[in-house]
Design a protein around this motif. Structure first.
Motif, PDB file in Angstrom:
ATOM      1  N   ARG A 194       4.915 -78.961  89.467  1.00  0.00           N
ATOM      2  CA  ARG A 194       4.263 -79.915  90.368  1.00  0.00           C
ATOM      3  C   ARG A 194       2.780 -80.045  90.042  1.00  0.00           C
ATOM      4  O   ARG A 194       2.226 -81.141  90.063  1.00  0.00           O
ATOM      5  CB  ARG A 194       4.444 -79.480  91.825  1.00  0.00           C
ATOM      6  N   ALA A 195       2.126 -78.935  89.729  1.00  0.00           N
ATOM      7  CA  ALA A 195       0.706 -78.983  89.387  1.00  0.00           C
ATOM      8  C   ALA A 195       0.478 -79.760  88.093  1.00  0.00           C
ATOM      9  O   ALA A 195      -0.473 -80.541  87.991  1.00  0.00           O
ATOM     10  CB  ALA A 195       0.157 -77.564  89.257  1.00  0.00           C
ATOM     11  N   VAL A 196       1.363 -79.572  87.116  1.00  0.00           N
ATOM     12  CA  VAL A 196       1.226 -80.295  85.853  1.00  0.00           C
ATOM     13  C   VAL A 196       1.429 -81.788  86.081  1.00  0.00           C
ATOM     14  O   VAL A 196       0.675 -82.624  85.562  1.00  0.00           O
ATOM     15  CB  VAL A 196       2.223 -79.747  84.806  1.00  0.00           C
ATOM     16  N   GLN A 197       2.440 -82.158  86.882  1.00  0.00           N
ATOM     17  CA  GLN A 197       2.680 -83.571  87.168  1.00  0.00           C
ATOM     18  C   GLN A 197       1.502 -84.180  87.921  1.00  0.00           C
ATOM     19  O   GLN A 197       1.094 -85.301  87.638  1.00  0.00           O
ATOM     20  CB  GLN A 197       3.957 -83.733  87.988  1.00  0.00           C
ATOM     21  N   LYS A 198       0.958 -83.436  88.879  1.00  0.00           N
ATOM     22  CA  LYS A 198      -0.182 -83.935  89.647  1.00  0.00           C
ATOM     23  C   LYS A 198      -1.394 -84.140  88.740  1.00  0.00           C
ATOM     24  O   LYS A 198      -2.109 -85.139  88.860  1.00  0.00           O
ATOM     25  CB  LYS A 198      -0.508 -82.935  90.754  1.00  0.00           C
ATOM     26  N   ALA A 199      -1.619 -83.213  87.804  1.00  0.00           N
ATOM     27  CA  ALA A 199      -2.749 -83.347  86.883  1.00  0.00           C
ATOM     28  C   ALA A 199      -2.561 -84.555  85.974  1.00  0.00           C
ATOM     29  O   ALA A 199      -3.509 -85.299  85.710  1.00  0.00           O
ATOM     30  CB  ALA A 199      -2.910 -82.071  86.047  1.00  0.00           C
ATOM     31  N   ARG A 200      -1.337 -84.766  85.498  1.00  0.00           N
ATOM     32  CA  ARG A 200      -1.065 -85.940  84.654  1.00  0.00           C
ATOM     33  C   ARG A 200      -1.287 -87.231  85.432  1.00  0.00           C
ATOM     34  O   ARG A 200      -1.863 -88.181  84.930  1.00  0.00           O
ATOM     35  CB  ARG A 200       0.368 -85.894  84.134  1.00  0.00           C
ATOM     36  N   GLN A 201      -0.803 -87.257  86.680  1.00  0.00           N
ATOM     37  CA  GLN A 201      -0.972 -88.446  87.508  1.00  0.00           C
ATOM     38  C   GLN A 201      -2.457 -88.687  87.771  1.00  0.00           C
ATOM     39  O   GLN A 201      -2.925 -89.826  87.667  1.00  0.00           O
ATOM     40  CB  GLN A 201      -0.231 -88.267  88.832  1.00  0.00           C
ATOM     41  N   HIS A 202      -3.202 -87.635  88.062  1.00  0.00           N
ATOM     42  CA  HIS A 202      -4.633 -87.782  88.315  1.00  0.00           C
ATOM     43  C   HIS A 202      -5.343 -88.291  87.056  1.00  0.00           C
ATOM     44  O   HIS A 202      -6.227 -89.145  87.137  1.00  0.00           O
ATOM     45  CB  HIS A 202      -5.224 -86.444  88.759  1.00  0.00           C
ATOM     46  N   ARG A 203      -4.958 -87.772  85.903  1.00  0.00           N
ATOM     47  CA  ARG A 203      -5.576 -88.193  84.645  1.00  0.00           C
ATOM     48  C   ARG A 203      -5.272 -89.670  84.386  1.00  0.00           C
ATOM     49  O   ARG A 203      -6.147 -90.425  83.964  1.00  0.00           O
ATOM     50  CB  ARG A 203      -5.052 -87.335  83.492  1.00  0.00           C
ATOM     51  N   ARG A 204      -4.006 -90.094  84.650  1.00  0.00           N
ATOM     52  CA  ARG A 204      -3.662 -91.508  84.454  1.00  0.00           C
ATOM     53  C   ARG A 204      -4.465 -92.406  85.377  1.00  0.00           C
ATOM     54  O   ARG A 204      -4.978 -93.446  84.971  1.00  0.00           O
ATOM     55  CB  ARG A 204      -2.170 -91.727  84.697  1.00  0.00           C
ATOM     56  N   GLU A 205      -4.592 -92.010  86.640  1.00  0.00           N
ATOM     57  CA  GLU A 205      -5.361 -92.808  87.594  1.00  0.00           C
ATOM     58  C   GLU A 205      -6.834 -92.850  87.196  1.00  0.00           C
ATOM     59  O   GLU A 205      -7.474 -93.893  87.289  1.00  0.00           O
ATOM     60  CB  GLU A 205      -5.221 -92.227  89.000  1.00  0.00           C
ATOM     61  N   HIS A 206      -7.366 -91.726  86.739  1.00  0.00           N
ATOM     62  CA  HIS A 206      -8.763 -91.676  86.325  1.00  0.00           C
ATOM     63  C   HIS A 206      -8.986 -92.556  85.096  1.00  0.00           C
ATOM     64  O   HIS A 206      -9.973 -93.285  85.027  1.00  0.00           O
ATOM     65  CB  HIS A 206      -9.179 -90.230  86.028  1.00  0.00           C
ATOM     66  N   ASP A 207      -8.076 -92.502  84.135  1.00  0.00           N
ATOM     67  CA  ASP A 207      -8.206 -93.342  82.938  1.00  0.00           C
ATOM     68  C   ASP A 207      -8.107 -94.822  83.297  1.00  0.00           C
ATOM     69  O   ASP A 207      -8.836 -95.648  82.770  1.00  0.00           O
ATOM     70  CB  ASP A 207      -7.128 -92.991  81.905  1.00  0.00           C
ATOM     71  N   HIS A 208      -7.211 -95.165  84.231  1.00  0.00           N
ATOM     72  CA  HIS A 208      -7.038 -96.556  84.646  1.00  0.00           C
ATOM     73  C   HIS A 208      -8.283 -97.059  85.366  1.00  0.00           C
ATOM     74  O   HIS A 208      -8.762 -98.164  85.096  1.00  0.00           O
ATOM     75  CB  HIS A 208      -5.811 -96.688  85.539  1.00  0.00           C
ATOM     76  N   SER A 209      -8.833 -96.260  86.282  1.00  0.00           N
ATOM     77  CA  SER A 209     -10.024 -96.700  87.011  1.00  0.00           C
ATOM     78  C   SER A 209     -11.245 -96.736  86.091  1.00  0.00           C
ATOM     79  O   SER A 209     -12.122 -97.573  86.251  1.00  0.00           O
ATOM     80  CB  SER A 209     -10.291 -95.787  88.205  1.00  0.00           C
ATOM     81  N   ALA A 210     -11.303 -95.842  85.127  1.00  0.00           N
ATOM     82  CA  ALA A 210     -12.438 -95.856  84.194  1.00  0.00           C
ATOM     83  C   ALA A 210     -12.381 -97.089  83.300  1.00  0.00           C
ATOM     84  O   ALA A 210     -13.415 -97.671  82.971  1.00  0.00           O
ATOM     85  CB  ALA A 210     -12.428 -94.586  83.341  1.00  0.00           C
ATOM     86  N   SER A 211     -11.188 -97.500  82.916  1.00  0.00           N
ATOM     87  CA  SER A 211     -11.092 -98.695  82.076  1.00  0.00           C
ATOM     88  C   SER A 211     -11.423 -99.955  82.877  1.00  0.00           C
ATOM     89  O   SER A 211     -11.924-100.926  82.328  1.00  0.00           O
ATOM     90  CB  SER A 211      -9.699 -98.803  81.458  1.00  0.00           C
ATOM     91  N   ALA A 212     -11.179 -99.961  84.184  1.00  0.00           N
ATOM     92  CA  ALA A 212     -11.510-101.114  85.009  1.00  0.00           C
ATOM     93  C   ALA A 212     -13.024-101.208  85.221  1.00  0.00           C
ATOM     94  O   ALA A 212     -13.558-102.294  85.418  1.00  0.00           O
ATOM     95  CB  ALA A 212     -10.802-101.023  86.360  1.00  0.00           C
ATOM     96  N   LEU A 213     -13.734-100.080  85.187  1.00  0.00           N
ATOM     97  CA  LEU A 213     -15.171-100.091  85.406  1.00  0.00           C
ATOM     98  C   LEU A 213     -15.967-100.401  84.131  1.00  0.00           C
ATOM     99  O   LEU A 213     -17.132-100.718  84.226  1.00  0.00           O
ATOM    100  CB  LEU A 213     -15.616 -98.722  85.956  1.00  0.00           C
TER     101      LEU A 213
END
Length: 139
Positions: free
Chosen positions: A113-132
């Motif tokens: 669960r921690a690994v999945q949460k970290a991957r999801q957080h990384r994907r969201e962070h990469d997506h928001s960083a590309s939008a900015l």
């Protein structure tokens, strides 16, 4: 290579080969485990020694288990203490083996669960960083 009196003239010493040296620790470990197993069987055959041993294991295991529980709310490796205490108790008690098996599976699930949460957080962070990021200028 020089001839060895143990292996015959002209043959290398098998004890000096890298393969036999790599196997020595595991052979020693197996021998130690076998000796400890025999010692435990002899001890458990004696009623007084068996009861004394189980009492010592229960006391040490419970102390480590309780320390792990305290470390869950205080600073320290609480989960590791709990698992170590259960592992000590599992050497003598079947109920502790069942709890240890459950704790291990819980730990594996928590890790996943921690690994999945970290991957999801990384994907969201990469997506928001590309939008900015500003759009490239096409002059």
């Amino acid at each position: 290579m020089s001839p060895s009196p143990m292996s015959g003239a002209g043959h290398p010493d098998p004890a000096a080969s890298p393969m036999s040296q790599a196997r020595r620790p595991s052979r020693r470990w197996r021998r130690l485990r076998t000796r400890l197993r025999i010692w435990r069987m002899r001890m458990h055959a004696h009623p007084v020694l068996s009861l004394t041993w189980r009492t010592v294991v229960a006391t040490v295991g419970l102390i480590v288990l309780l320390a792990g529980l305290v470390m869950c709310v205080a600073p320290g490796p609480g989960v590791a203490g709990i698992i170590l205490g259960l592992a000590i108790l599992a050497t003598e008690f079947a109920w502790a083996r069942g709890l240890l098996r459950y704790a291990r599976s819980w730990g594996h699930r928590a890790k996943e669960r921690a690994v999945q949460k970290a991957r999801q957080h990384r994907r969201e962070h990469d997506h928001s960083a590309s939008a900015l990021r500003p759009a490239p200028d096409s002059d």
